[in-house]
Scaffold this motif. Structure first.
Motif, PDB file in Angstrom:
ATOM      1  N   ALA A   1      47.409  62.016  23.064  1.00  0.00           N
ATOM      2  CA  ALA A   1      46.848  62.885  22.002  1.00  0.00           C
ATOM      3  C   ALA A   1      47.848  63.437  21.099  1.00  0.00           C
ATOM      4  N   ASP A   2      49.145  63.569  21.294  1.00  0.00           N
ATOM      5  CA  ASP A   2      50.052  64.071  20.425  1.00  0.00           C
ATOM      6  C   ASP A   2      50.656  62.886  19.426  1.00  0.00           C
ATOM      7  N   LEU A   3      50.332  61.698  19.780  1.00  0.00           N
ATOM      8  CA  LEU A   3      51.176  60.435  19.112  1.00  0.00           C
ATOM      9  C   LEU A   3      51.022  60.589  17.587  1.00  0.00           C
TER      10      LEU A   3
ATOM     11  N   TYR B   1      56.658  51.426  16.685  1.00  0.00           N
ATOM     12  CA  TYR B   1      57.695  52.063  17.222  1.00  0.00           C
ATOM     13  C   TYR B   1      57.643  53.166  18.040  1.00  0.00           C
ATOM     14  N   TRP B   2      56.688  54.125  17.805  1.00  0.00           N
ATOM     15  CA  TRP B   2      56.548  55.291  18.615  1.00  0.00           C
ATOM     16  C   TRP B   2      55.613  55.203  19.644  1.00  0.00           C
ATOM     17  N   GLN B   3      54.543  53.933  19.536  1.00  0.00           N
ATOM     18  CA  GLN B   3      54.000  53.559  20.545  1.00  0.00           C
ATOM     19  C   GLN B   3      54.892  52.980  21.718  1.00  0.00           C
ATOM     20  N   ARG B   4      55.801  52.354  21.383  1.00  0.00           N
ATOM     21  CA  ARG B   4      56.768  51.907  22.430  1.00  0.00           C
ATOM     22  C   ARG B   4      57.623  52.977  23.327  1.00  0.00           C
ATOM     23  N   VAL B   5      58.075  53.852  22.099  1.00  0.00           N
ATOM     24  CA  VAL B   5      58.751  55.053  22.725  1.00  0.00           C
ATOM     25  C   VAL B   5      57.939  55.896  23.514  1.00  0.00           C
ATOM     26  N   TYR B   6      56.664  56.132  23.383  1.00  0.00           N
ATOM     27  CA  TYR B   6      55.684  56.719  24.086  1.00  0.00           C
ATOM     28  C   TYR B   6      55.548  56.207  25.654  1.00  0.00           C
ATOM     29  N   ARG B   7      55.395  54.726  25.567  1.00  0.00           N
ATOM     30  CA  ARG B   7      55.321  53.843  26.498  1.00  0.00           C
ATOM     31  C   ARG B   7      56.391  53.937  27.642  1.00  0.00           C
ATOM     32  N   ARG B   8      57.666  54.226  26.951  1.00  0.00           N
ATOM     33  CA  ARG B   8      59.105  54.234  27.608  1.00  0.00           C
ATOM     34  C   ARG B   8      59.517  55.476  28.267  1.00  0.00           C
ATOM     35  N   TYR B   9      59.100  56.461  27.427  1.00  0.00           N
ATOM     36  CA  TYR B   9      59.649  57.693  27.543  1.00  0.00           C
ATOM     37  C   TYR B   9      58.467  58.924  28.202  1.00  0.00           C
TER      38      TYR B   9
END
Ligand code: COA
Length: 156
Positions: A7-9, A27-35
């Motif tokens: 919900a912060d994305l 990009y941020w969705q990828r970062v979220y999935r990874r981190y």
């Protein structure tokens, strides 16, 4: 300060776009999935700072083991505090929270990279006690044109 949630994305994407002038949702969705999701408890951290229930900053870091000939150390590679929330200690608190997680993973060294002309981030990291380290960054432009990958079969 806490770990990021899905919900912060939107707030993270908006904050990054406000600071860098570029919206990079994919990009941020990828970062979220990874981190955010796949980040292990000890290795990868995506932290957000909240004020009044709103995301006002974030910081991302990761423990990297034995790369660059170096014992495990904690890397900080993204940080942003909302322009209207700056100079109130939020960046300092984010770095303290990330450092604590690194310490819990047994890490005793913190590292980062920054653009040479970004005096704001340099000033921030210097205020936290960081100094020039023993590594130097190297880069070059890759020649463009014909692909030389062995995996690419020539067309006949
Ligand atoms: C760098 C940044 C994270 C600092 O966050 P912050 O919450 O304002 O930091 P703090 O309030 O904890 O400040 C800690 C120290 O940093 C230094 N600092 C912070 N803002 C500064 C400024 N505008 N000028 C000079 N030094 C500054 C000061 O030494 C300060 O200590 P002090 O308050 O005792 O003077 C924030 O300014 C930011 O997000 N900047 C943009 C980052 C960016 O470009 N990100 C995209 C690429 S990664």
């Amino acid at each position: 300060m806490r770990s990021v949630r899905r919900a912060d994305l939107d707030a993270v994407v908006a904050l990054d776009a406000a600071v860098t002038g570029l919206e990079k949702r994919a990009y941020w969705q990828r970062v979220y999935r990874r981190y955010g999701v796949a980040g292990t408890a000890e290795q990868r951290h995506f932290l957000v700072a909240l004020a009044g229930g709103r995301v006002v900053g974030f910081m991302i870091g990761e423990v990297r083991d034995w790369e660059f000939g170096s014992p495990p150390c904690g890397w900080v590679f993204a940080l942003d505090v909302h322009p209207q929330a700056r100079q109130a200690g939020i960046g300092t608190q984010l770095l303290a929270a990330l450092s604590e997680r690194f310490r819990q993973a047994g890490v005793t060294k913190l590292r980062t990279l920054l653009a040479r002309d970004n005096t704001l981030i340099l000033s921030f990291f210097r205020s936290q006690g960081m100094m020039a380290g023993p590594l130097i960054p190297l880069e070059m432009d890759l020649p463009q044109g014909v692909a030389h990958s062995a995996a690419v079969e020539p067309t006949r």
